[in-house]
Design a protein around this motif. Structure first.
Motif, PDB file in Angstrom:
ATOM      1  N   ASP A  24       1.022  -1.370  -0.082  1.00 49.27           N
ATOM      2  CA  ASP A  24      -0.076   0.045   0.061  1.00 49.27           C
ATOM      3  C   ASP A  24       0.842   1.236   0.051  1.00 49.27           C
ATOM      4  O   ASP A  24       0.700   2.361  -0.325  1.00 49.27           O
ATOM      5  CB  ASP A  24      -0.901  -0.136   1.237  1.00 49.27           C
ATOM      6  CG  ASP A  24      -2.390  -0.518   0.778  1.00 49.27           C
ATOM      7  OD1 ASP A  24      -2.343  -1.691   0.033  1.00 49.27           O
ATOM      8  OD2 ASP A  24      -3.128   0.027   1.010  1.00 49.27           O
ATOM      9  N   ALA A  25       1.935   1.207   0.647  1.00 46.02           N
ATOM     10  CA  ALA A  25       2.959   2.357   0.275  1.00 46.02           C
ATOM     11  C   ALA A  25       3.352   2.406  -1.214  1.00 46.02           C
ATOM     12  O   ALA A  25       3.356   3.662  -1.714  1.00 46.02           O
ATOM     13  CB  ALA A  25       4.307   1.985   0.922  1.00 46.02           C
ATOM     14  N   GLU A  26       3.418   1.414  -1.891  1.00 44.60           N
ATOM     15  CA  GLU A  26       3.460   1.938  -3.502  1.00 44.60           C
ATOM     16  C   GLU A  26       2.101   2.552  -4.031  1.00 44.60           C
ATOM     17  O   GLU A  26       2.161   3.613  -4.709  1.00 44.60           O
ATOM     18  CB  GLU A  26       3.584   0.503  -4.161  1.00 44.60           C
ATOM     19  CG  GLU A  26       3.647   0.685  -5.588  1.00 44.60           C
ATOM     20  CD  GLU A  26       3.541  -0.354  -6.568  1.00 44.60           C
ATOM     21  OE1 GLU A  26       3.545  -0.185  -7.812  1.00 44.60           O
ATOM     22  OE2 GLU A  26       3.578  -1.776  -5.844  1.00 44.60           O
ATOM     23  N   GLU A  27       1.023   1.775  -3.623  1.00 48.52           N
ATOM     24  CA  GLU A  27      -0.358   2.470  -3.917  1.00 48.52           C
ATOM     25  C   GLU A  27      -0.663   3.955  -3.534  1.00 48.52           C
ATOM     26  O   GLU A  27      -0.909   4.852  -4.375  1.00 48.52           O
ATOM     27  CB  GLU A  27      -1.287   1.515  -3.403  1.00 48.52           C
ATOM     28  CG  GLU A  27      -1.423   0.204  -4.082  1.00 48.52           C
ATOM     29  CD  GLU A  27      -2.636  -0.598  -3.890  1.00 48.52           C
ATOM     30  OE1 GLU A  27      -3.156  -0.499  -2.744  1.00 48.52           O
ATOM     31  OE2 GLU A  27      -3.200  -1.292  -4.648  1.00 48.52           O
ATOM     32  N   MET A  28      -0.194   4.288  -2.285  1.00 50.13           N
ATOM     33  CA  MET A  28      -0.015   5.513  -2.020  1.00 50.13           C
ATOM     34  C   MET A  28       0.664   6.655  -2.452  1.00 50.13           C
ATOM     35  O   MET A  28       0.212   7.581  -3.074  1.00 50.13           O
ATOM     36  CB  MET A  28       0.129   5.768  -0.400  1.00 50.13           C
ATOM     37  CG  MET A  28      -1.189   5.236   0.447  1.00 50.13           C
ATOM     38  SD  MET A  28      -1.127   5.632   2.173  1.00 50.13           S
ATOM     39  CE  MET A  28      -0.072   6.954   2.574  1.00 50.13           C
ATOM     40  N   PHE A  30       1.846   6.262  -5.814  1.00 53.57           N
ATOM     41  CA  PHE A  30       1.486   6.619  -7.208  1.00 53.57           C
ATOM     42  C   PHE A  30       0.194   6.436  -7.528  1.00 53.57           C
ATOM     43  O   PHE A  30      -0.127   7.093  -8.621  1.00 53.57           O
ATOM     44  CB  PHE A  30       2.450   5.364  -7.742  1.00 53.57           C
ATOM     45  CG  PHE A  30       3.856   5.284  -7.726  1.00 53.57           C
ATOM     46  CD1 PHE A  30       4.500   6.662  -8.093  1.00 53.57           C
ATOM     47  CD2 PHE A  30       4.354   4.470  -6.856  1.00 53.57           C
ATOM     48  CE1 PHE A  30       6.044   6.379  -8.056  1.00 53.57           C
ATOM     49  CE2 PHE A  30       5.756   4.541  -6.841  1.00 53.57           C
ATOM     50  CZ  PHE A  30       6.514   5.477  -7.323  1.00 53.57           C
ATOM     51  N   GLY A  31      -0.803   6.145  -6.554  1.00 52.07           N
ATOM     52  CA  GLY A  31      -2.350   5.865  -7.039  1.00 52.07           C
ATOM     53  C   GLY A  31      -2.968   7.054  -7.503  1.00 52.07           C
ATOM     54  O   GLY A  31      -3.367   7.181  -8.486  1.00 52.07           O
ATOM     55  N   PRO A  32      -3.255   8.156  -6.712  1.00 47.95           N
ATOM     56  CA  PRO A  32      -3.850   9.038  -7.086  1.00 47.95           C
ATOM     57  C   PRO A  32      -3.444   9.988  -8.225  1.00 47.95           C
ATOM     58  O   PRO A  32      -4.174  10.302  -9.199  1.00 47.95           O
ATOM     59  CB  PRO A  32      -4.105  10.143  -5.717  1.00 47.95           C
ATOM     60  CG  PRO A  32      -3.799   9.113  -4.592  1.00 47.95           C
ATOM     61  CD  PRO A  32      -2.712   8.096  -5.231  1.00 47.95           C
ATOM     62  N   ARG A  33      -2.277  10.090  -8.406  1.00 47.04           N
ATOM     63  CA  ARG A  33      -1.594  10.934  -9.518  1.00 47.04           C
ATOM     64  C   ARG A  33      -1.622  10.056 -10.713  1.00 47.04           C
ATOM     65  O   ARG A  33      -2.093  10.554 -11.672  1.00 47.04           O
ATOM     66  CB  ARG A  33      -0.105  11.109  -9.134  1.00 47.04           C
ATOM     67  CG  ARG A  33       0.471  12.166 -10.106  1.00 47.04           C
ATOM     68  CD  ARG A  33       2.044  12.474 -10.152  1.00 47.04           C
ATOM     69  NE  ARG A  33       2.734  11.183 -10.573  1.00 47.04           N
ATOM     70  CZ  ARG A  33       3.547  10.712  -9.822  1.00 47.04           C
ATOM     71  NH1 ARG A  33       4.210  11.256  -8.853  1.00 47.04           N
ATOM     72  NH2 ARG A  33       4.504   9.569 -10.104  1.00 47.04           N
ATOM     73  N   PRO A 119      -0.690   1.374 -10.584  1.00 50.28           N
ATOM     74  CA  PRO A 119      -0.395   1.437  -8.972  1.00 50.28           C
ATOM     75  C   PRO A 119      -0.702   0.078  -8.358  1.00 50.28           C
ATOM     76  O   PRO A 119      -1.867  -0.733  -8.447  1.00 50.28           O
ATOM     77  CB  PRO A 119      -1.210   2.507  -8.419  1.00 50.28           C
ATOM     78  CG  PRO A 119      -1.626   3.449  -9.733  1.00 50.28           C
ATOM     79  CD  PRO A 119      -1.710   2.273 -10.741  1.00 50.28           C
ATOM     80  N   GLY A 120       0.551  -0.617  -7.769  1.00 47.63           N
ATOM     81  CA  GLY A 120       0.226  -1.903  -6.986  1.00 47.63           C
ATOM     82  C   GLY A 120       1.031  -3.092  -8.083  1.00 47.63           C
ATOM     83  O   GLY A 120       1.048  -4.059  -7.294  1.00 47.63           O
ATOM     84  N   SER A 121       0.996  -2.452  -9.092  1.00 51.62           N
ATOM     85  CA  SER A 121       1.548  -3.818 -10.043  1.00 51.62           C
ATOM     86  C   SER A 121       3.101  -4.010  -9.857  1.00 51.62           C
ATOM     87  O   SER A 121       3.669  -5.163 -10.321  1.00 51.62           O
ATOM     88  CB  SER A 121       1.390  -3.585 -11.630  1.00 51.62           C
ATOM     89  OG  SER A 121       2.064  -2.459 -11.942  1.00 51.62           O
ATOM     90  N   ALA A 122       3.925  -3.204  -9.117  1.00 47.82           N
ATOM     91  CA  ALA A 122       5.206  -3.434  -8.895  1.00 47.82           C
ATOM     92  C   ALA A 122       5.522  -4.193  -7.779  1.00 47.82           C
ATOM     93  O   ALA A 122       6.285  -4.982  -7.859  1.00 47.82           O
ATOM     94  CB  ALA A 122       6.052  -1.883  -8.710  1.00 47.82           C
ATOM     95  N   THR A 123       4.657  -4.123  -6.693  1.00 46.20           N
ATOM     96  CA  THR A 123       5.067  -4.912  -5.567  1.00 46.20           C
ATOM     97  C   THR A 123       4.131  -6.286  -5.397  1.00 46.20           C
ATOM     98  O   THR A 123       4.449  -7.152  -4.834  1.00 46.20           O
ATOM     99  CB  THR A 123       4.516  -4.249  -4.225  1.00 46.20           C
ATOM    100  OG1 THR A 123       3.180  -3.618  -4.569  1.00 46.20           O
ATOM    101  CG2 THR A 123       5.634  -3.018  -3.799  1.00 46.20           C
TER     102      THR A 123
END
Length: 179
Positions: A24-28, A30-33, A119-123
């Motif tokens: 979720d750190a990755e999602e936070m 990169f997600g909204p942007r 977002p989320g696909s890297a982790t």
């Protein structure tokens, strides 16, 4: 054949929360942007998707997203505690673990569908899916893993989606109306 039951290490149970936090750190980050920058192109590329999907994605701002992640932290943390207290036997913990792993596969499918990063696909291939498989293996070796049937897969996906919807509903309540 004699079945030897082993104890489940707390890394198996509390590790769910740790793996989720990394993901979720990755999602936070990169997600909204990513959503702001990519929804217009995705709308054109996937015209068959319902307009409501695009509006829902555009409606989520950084404040709501952070609040939703905090709400999800409570859900995932509760599942990890339930797992630790039950020695990994908790249906809530195992359902959350399965949902976590399946949602990682959804991230990979999303990335494949857009032919690029989401977002989320890297982790997902390095944290989410491997942790889930490792933890399920440890639960299996300890003799506490519940059998997985097709309906359990559907339930895991539904629980992950439901937890996301609930998290965002709580976040909207907490962050209030948008200007």
């Amino acid at each position: 054949m004699e079945r030897i039951e082993h104890t489940v290490n707390s890394l198996v149970t509390y590790g769910l929360f740790a793996a989720w936090a990394v993901h979720d750190a990755e999602e936070m980050a990169f997600g909204p942007r990513w959503v702001r920058e990519n929804v217009p192109a995705l709308r054109k590329r996937f015209p068959e998707a319902p307009e409501a999907v695009w509006r829902a994605m555009e409606r989520v701002d950084e404040r709501e997203f952070r609040a939703a992640v905090a709400a999800m932290a409570v859900i995932v943390g509760s599942a990890a505690v339930a797992g630790a207290r039950s020695g990994g036997r908790s249906a809530f913990y195992q359902g959350a673990l399965n949902g976590f792993g399946l949602h990682g596969l959804v991230h990979l499918a999303q990335a494949a569908a857009v032919r690029g990063y989401t977002p989320g696909s890297a982790t997902s291939p390095f944290v989410v899916v491997p942790f889930t498989l490792w933890a399920r293996g440890r639960l299996r070796r300890a003799g506490v893993l519940r059998p997985t049937r097709a309906r359990d897969v559907a339930t895991g996906l539904a629980l992950a989606a439901g937890a996301t919807v609930v998290s965002h509903a709580i976040a909207r309540k907490l962050t209030g109306p948008r200007a």
